[in-house]
Write an enzyme that holds these catalytic residues in place. Structure first.
Site, short mmCIF file in Angstrom:
data_model
loop_
_atom_site.label_atom_id
_atom_site.label_comp_id
_atom_site.label_asym_id
_atom_site.label_seq_id
_atom_site.Cartn_x
_atom_site.Cartn_y
_atom_site.Cartn_z
N ARG A 1 -0.31 0.61 17.39
CA ARG A 1 -1.35 1.53 16.89
C ARG A 1 -2.70 0.85 17.05
O ARG A 1 -3.01 -0.10 16.33
CB ARG A 1 -1.09 1.87 15.42
CG ARG A 1 0.27 2.51 15.14
CD ARG A 1 0.44 2.88 13.67
NE ARG A 1 0.21 1.76 12.78
CZ ARG A 1 1.13 0.87 12.42
NH1 ARG A 1 2.37 0.95 12.87
NH2 ARG A 1 0.80 -0.12 11.61
N TYR B 1 -41.03 0.69 -0.84
CA TYR B 1 -40.66 0.85 -2.25
C TYR B 1 -40.50 -0.51 -2.94
O TYR B 1 -39.98 -1.46 -2.33
CB TYR B 1 -39.31 1.55 -2.37
CG TYR B 1 -39.35 3.05 -2.19
CD1 TYR B 1 -40.20 3.85 -2.95
CD2 TYR B 1 -38.51 3.66 -1.28
CE1 TYR B 1 -40.21 5.23 -2.79
CE2 TYR B 1 -38.50 5.04 -1.11
CZ TYR B 1 -39.37 5.82 -1.88
OH TYR B 1 -39.37 7.18 -1.71
N HIS C 1 3.06 -1.81 8.53
CA HIS C 1 1.66 -2.16 8.77
C HIS C 1 1.42 -3.59 8.29
O HIS C 1 1.84 -3.97 7.20
CB HIS C 1 0.75 -1.18 8.01
CG HIS C 1 -0.69 -1.26 8.40
ND1 HIS C 1 -1.12 -1.22 9.72
CD2 HIS C 1 -1.82 -1.36 7.66
CE1 HIS C 1 -2.45 -1.30 9.75
NE2 HIS C 1 -2.89 -1.39 8.52
N ASP D 1 -34.66 8.17 4.36
CA ASP D 1 -34.76 8.72 5.71
C ASP D 1 -35.53 7.83 6.68
O ASP D 1 -35.85 8.26 7.79
CB ASP D 1 -35.47 10.08 5.66
CG ASP D 1 -34.97 10.93 4.52
OD1 ASP D 1 -33.75 11.14 4.45
OD2 ASP D 1 -35.79 11.35 3.69
N ARG E 1 0.86 -1.19 0.00
CA ARG E 1 0.00 0.00 0.00
C ARG E 1 0.89 1.24 0.00
O ARG E 1 0.98 1.92 -1.00
CB ARG E 1 -0.96 -0.01 1.20
CG ARG E 1 -1.88 1.19 1.24
CD ARG E 1 -2.97 1.07 2.29
NE ARG E 1 -2.49 1.13 3.67
CZ ARG E 1 -3.29 1.12 4.74
NH1 ARG E 1 -4.61 1.07 4.59
NH2 ARG E 1 -2.79 1.16 5.95
C1 LIG Z 1 -6.19 2.13 10.54
C2 LIG Z 1 -4.79 1.83 10.87
C3 LIG Z 1 -4.46 1.27 12.10
C4 LIG Z 1 -5.49 0.79 13.10
O1 LIG Z 1 -5.95 -0.50 12.76
P1 LIG Z 1 -6.96 -1.29 13.70
O2 LIG Z 1 -7.16 -2.58 13.01
O3 LIG Z 1 -8.21 -0.47 13.73
O4 LIG Z 1 -6.33 -1.39 15.03
C5 LIG Z 1 -3.11 1.11 12.39
N1 LIG Z 1 -2.16 1.50 11.52
C6 LIG Z 1 -2.45 2.04 10.31
C7 LIG Z 1 -1.34 2.42 9.41
C8 LIG Z 1 -3.78 2.20 9.94
O5 LIG Z 1 -4.05 2.71 8.73
#
Ligand SMILES: *Cc1c(COP(=O)(O)O)cnc(C)c1O
Length: 364
Positions: free
Chosen positions: A217, A260, A163, A309, A133
């Site tokens: 994270r 609908y 990541h 809505d 990515r």
């Molecule tokens: C969204 C994201 C996260 C968080 O991921 P979770 O699965 O919600 O914990 C961590 N690092 C990066 C780079 C992300 O884009």
């Protein structure tokens, strides 16, 4: 306006989010900091409210998707470090510096552009270890080292991260470990830089062997959302409830259709409630004839196509349903993950898509 009068509204329990944070805080090694991921308006929960609640329990690190989200947090008074995860054009270098934001370097080209500007932008470098990515190519450690050292010399490099792409999938655990290994190989080459933040784990990887570095994270975990095969920690709960109101109750006879396209035909005589939330509020139209809500403690199936809505639900199982009654779309035993399962997506998307029109209320 009081909650009861609103067509559609969300109640977020910030106490639950703080508790989720504290649960992970206690489960993680003390040497690891938590970066609270509050992108996409904290997954629909309200980024400023969530970030401030987390600051009150000691969280000092946050991550946003882009510079606009990051600036909103800063302007609202969030004092901690804010990492911008996505690309920012180098022409906003000044804005990044003025707001004391940390920019992710997403490619070698991105690094070069910032270096050329000769501005000391605070940044962290993303290393691509297999997701394909963003990030500099982690399969070429020597090349990574070059980019990292150049950035350390010319910018304010504060960290390095990667990541995982499938940490939530038990069957792909080996690939997650391989990603961690690739990241580690890059790290070893730049140990002498003593980078302040080194991290790779998202929620799914945070309590696994693949979690290396001195930070994690966390997004989903804070919001009590399930991530694939990985169980949430004990005691972690979903802080968000989505409520709506019944605007009309009527009897529908067997053979009549509802809504609908006449997409639902009653097999028996039933009681139908019109609920004032629709796809324009972010309640997916894919939940037509599929979703379930809770009225007076009873499950009620959505019947017919969801309107812009409103939608209709079969409330025959509930007693004395009246105009003005509260309806739980998420909550009372229905989770965002449940709704996601019905329509082939993930809980993340369900909560992120709750619309702007849906007012958020907060409990501590
Ligand atoms: C969204 C994201 C996260 C968080 O991921 P979770 O699965 O919600 O914990 C961590 N690092 C990066 C780079 C992300 O884009």
């Amino acid at each position: 306006m009081s909650e009861e009068q609103l067509r559609s509204y969300v109640v977020v329990d910030l106490g639950v989010i703080k508790n989720n944070y504290m649960s992970y805080r206690a489960a993680l090694p003390p040497s690891q900091e938590i970066i609270a991921v509050v992108k996409a308006d904290a997954y629909g929960h309200g980024a400023v409210k969530v970030a401030k609640a987390l600051e009150s329990v000691g969280c000092k690190l946050f991550a946003a998707a882009d510079i606009d989200e990051a600036i909103s947090l800063r302007e609202a008074g969030v004092a901690g470090e804010i990492l911008v995860l996505g690309y920012t054009s180098p022409r906003f270098a000044h804005t990044l510096i003025e707001n004391d934001l940390t920019q992710t370097i997403v490619s070698e080209e991105h690094a070069k552009q910032f270096i050329k500007l000769n501005e000391k932008v605070k940044c962290q470098i993303a290393v691509d270890t297999g997701m394909n990515r963003v990030g500099i190519d982690g399969s070429a450690p020597a090349f990574c080292e070059k980019v990292i050292r150049a950035s350390a010399q010319n910018l304010r490099l504060t960290g390095l991260y990667t990541h995982f792409c499938s940490a939530d999938d038990d069957k792909k655990r080996n690939f997650t470990l391989l990603q961690a290994q690739r990241f580690d190989q890059v790290l070893k080459r730049v140990n002498d830089l003593n980078l302040k933040y080194v991290h790779c784990a998202n929620s799914a990887a945070s309590l696994s062997k693949a979690n290396i570095g001195n930070a994690v994270r966390l997004g989903a975990a804070l919001y009590g959302l399930k991530t694939g095969d990985v169980a949430l920690l004990n005691g972690v709960k979903a802080p968000l409830e989505w409520k709506s109101v019944i605007t009309k109750v009527k009897k529908v006879k067997a053979g009549q259709t509802v809504g609908y396209g006449r997409a639902f035909t009653a097999n028996n005589d039933i009681t139908v409630a019109t609920v004032s939330t629709g796809y324009a509020d972010g309640y997916s139209r894919l939940l037509s004839n599929k979703g379930e809500v809770v009225v007076r403690g009873e499950r009620a199936k959505i019947i017919g196509l969801i309107c812009m809505d409103a939608f209709m639900a079969d409330v025959s199982a509930a007693k004395d349903v009246k105009t003005g009654d509260e309806v739980a779309l998420i909550g009372d035993g229905v989770s965002a993950d449940d709704l996601a399962g019905l329509i082939g997506t993930i809980g993340y998307e369900v909560v992120c898509r709750i619309g702007k029109r849906v007012k958020r209320y907060y409990k501590e």
